[in-house]
Enzyme design. Structure first.
Site, mmCIF file in Angstrom:
data_model
loop_
_atom_site.group_PDB
_atom_site.id
_atom_site.type_symbol
_atom_site.label_atom_id
_atom_site.label_comp_id
_atom_site.label_asym_id
_atom_site.label_seq_id
_atom_site.Cartn_x
_atom_site.Cartn_y
_atom_site.Cartn_z
ATOM 1 C CD GLN A 151 -3.040 0.295 -0.113
ATOM 2 O OE1 GLN A 151 -3.121 0.974 -1.132
ATOM 3 N NE2 GLN A 151 -3.666 -0.869 0.003
ATOM 4 C CB SER A 198 0.844 -5.523 -5.177
ATOM 5 O OG SER A 198 -0.230 -5.711 -6.058
ATOM 6 C CB CYS A 258 -8.508 -8.843 0.089
ATOM 7 S SG CYS A 258 -7.436 -7.622 -0.661
#
Lengths: 385, 385
Positions: free
Chosen positions: B178, B198, B324
């Protein structure tokens, strides 16, 4: 590289137009498929559409499809102690054929001491009597056999294996990565319990695959845990674009399958007739049923690594076997399992075709091979003289 | 959906133009990056270019970057018994902060009995004294702390944690999923041993991530075994297109980072001033350093699920926390760890912004919220009367 001839379809199939369009469209969706807002629901829609397409391609229900990052992850997920068919016992050991892909040979979550190997014939076909022997007496086993071999193209007797494995209380996984899109099959018809497929072998993007589970199977335990994606069987934000491309490619591959097979088989005949003009040419597994698009061949004295480079310089992409072991120059474990010595195994060149392969590509390949084999085999003879 | 306002950037960042171009270009490469022919080498080139870009973005060497199918897989790979720093002992247990992403809370390959949890303050910051207590006396531990929390945006004292963990002979993993692209950081400067990132949080495609390892670290054992890809640390044909997109997105995110941060911080101020007009508004973690783009807030009596749907109908994508856990309506474990009761935790709405967020988006959001909060809070009061 537009003038190049691509004869390495078993490594990677060129992207299909349908897959390019679907991937590009899905790539631009900002939503996370787990989000409840409109953007999230749109991403979810693409994933579920692809799930249906992949399920249809292998003859399964959409809810049976677990998307993964490729065949390797699907195999790693499949090979898990504890798998159980409806009413059966949990498997405690693993039996794999000696010609499996290296991602299966590693045995997933089984310890190395609980893995046995099934031998194959000189034509590269799994020895079912040996499978029966291995199953006899021991605890319930998971058996893993590929539907078609990636190097030789040899098709395995999976339906018979399923009957044998189930009779012994076991579970059967098949790696259908190389078969999907090249031959017709149906998971239920074959009677298998788990099945691995991969997008980039049918004209989808690289880095996407699926494990398909039969109804009534318990397990496998997830390999990736976290979010509730894939019905809690595989956590992680989904590769929406890749999955969309996989779905489109699988659907397109199914649409053109029978026509494509017949055409490619004719091309291969032409190719193999040409190859056989070189004295001593050996085409592996040619006495058994093979994928229509695959030719693995050698000539005494050939070194595959040199041949692949020679073909490459002549503008033709071919392979020396599996492309999955970056940088490794080792004799093929598949040919060694078939009883060929290391010298022959190190000389095997794979030519594999697909839907866009044309007569002219075969002509170019044979022309290159005539020139190349003349030079290579002469130099080989000098080197070993 | 072009008139929509997207304020769910912590779930998925819209695709950057640079990433779209790189992904599309790499998608059309037929080669398998492990193949030796020209097509294979071209695919390899894209992957190695992306590896350099990701390494630069986090302050590491390219060879330290292991591409995975996303943050979840990178976390699963990282959390492995046996990890060892140069000259240190192998870790035998895991200590995670109570506010980690669920893919970390599952503990990877550690048994559930060997996992301990570090408490956090009411502002959502890891309690370093508790970490010291947990480290004291036991065998060497792997500690996992996120650099910035995905729900509250709270930035964790990772550099201090690294000193504490190393003093105790342990290894530190940070989940920087994040944080990447939202704040500047440097892996070497922070002194951490493993780091997860990511692609889809920085404007790359979904389904790609990386684990970055410090120099001199031994392990982790691969999670996916088979081919020799990623220096044998992660087998499987690479997601060439996704990786290319990740590289392009990471480079672009770094280019615009400082300017973007300042602009977004101003927007957030405007947003939070507006939100505070509603009586009783609580903005979580606002007393500590947060990511510049994240606001997690609630108002007494609010139900987040209803609010998210209300915003969605008003054309605004927001989140009720982590996206998620598909379909799960559970109070946030992050807010519970911070000491808020389930009722407050179930009322938290997350607004997160990014580079294309404009003044007008904030205005639309606040306008929608004024109308929505009036109706929702009134109906809540009726329901509980």
């Amino acid at each position: 590289m537009s003038d190049r001839v691509y004869l390495d379809w078993n490594a990677t199939t060129p992207l299909r137009d349908e897959a390019r369009r679907a991937t590009a469209a899905a790539l631009d969706l900002p939503g996370n498929a787990s989000s409840v807002h409109a953007e999230g629901r749109e991403a979810r829609k693409w994933i579920e559409g692809a799930r249906s397409a992949v399920a249809t391609a292998v003859g399964a229900q959409p809810r049976s499809v677990v998307f993964t990052s490729g065949g390797t992850e699907a195999n790693a997920l499949a090979l898990a102690p504890g798998l159980r068919r409806d009413g059966g016992s949990a498997v405690e050991r693993l039996i794999v054929s000696a010609v499996e892909h290296v991602s299966v040979l590693f045995g997933g979550r089984f310890s190395q001491t609980s893995i046995a190997s099934i031998g194959v014939t000189r034509a590269g076909v799994v020895d079912l009597d040996h499978l029966r022997d291995l199953l006899r007496g021991g605890p319930p086993a998971l058996v893993s056999i590929m539907l078609a071999n990636n190097e030789t193209g040899a098709i395995q007797p999976v339906e018979e294996a399923a009957a044998i494995v189930h009779e012994a209380g076991g579970v059967l996984h098949i790696d259908a990565v190389q078969a999907l899109g090249k031959i017709s099959f149906d998971m239920r018809g074959l009677g298998v319990d788990l099945l691995t497929v991969s997008a980039h072998k049918v004209g989808g993007p690289k880095g996407v695959g699926a494990l398909v589970l039969s109804e009534g199977l318990s397990g496998p335990e997830p390999l990736l845990r976290g979010g509730g994606q894939e019905l809690s069987r595989r956590a992680g934000t989904e590769n929406v674009a890749g999955i969309a491309g996989f779905g489109a490619a699988a659907a397109a591959a199914m649409d053109c399958l029978p026509a494509s097979t017949a055409r490619i088989q004719t091309l291969r005949k032409q190719l193999e007739n040409g190859l056989r003009q070189t004295r001593g040419t050996l085409i592996f597994s040619d006495s058994v049923q093979r994928l229509p698009n695959t030719t693995l061949f050698t000539v005494p004295g050939l070194r595959a690594e040199t041949a692949v480079i020679g073909f490459d310089l002549a503008g033709i992409a071919v392979s020396s076997g599996s492309a999955c072991s970056s940088g490794k120059v080792q004799p093929s474990h598949v040919l060694q399992a078939m009883g060929f010595d290391a010298e022959i195994a190190q000389g095997a060149v794979r030519l594999s075709m697909g839907w866009s392969t044309q007569d002219a590509d075969i002509d170019s390949c044979l022309e290159a091979w005539r020139s190349l084999s003349g030079r290579l085999l002469k130099s080989q003879r000098r080197n070993t003289a």
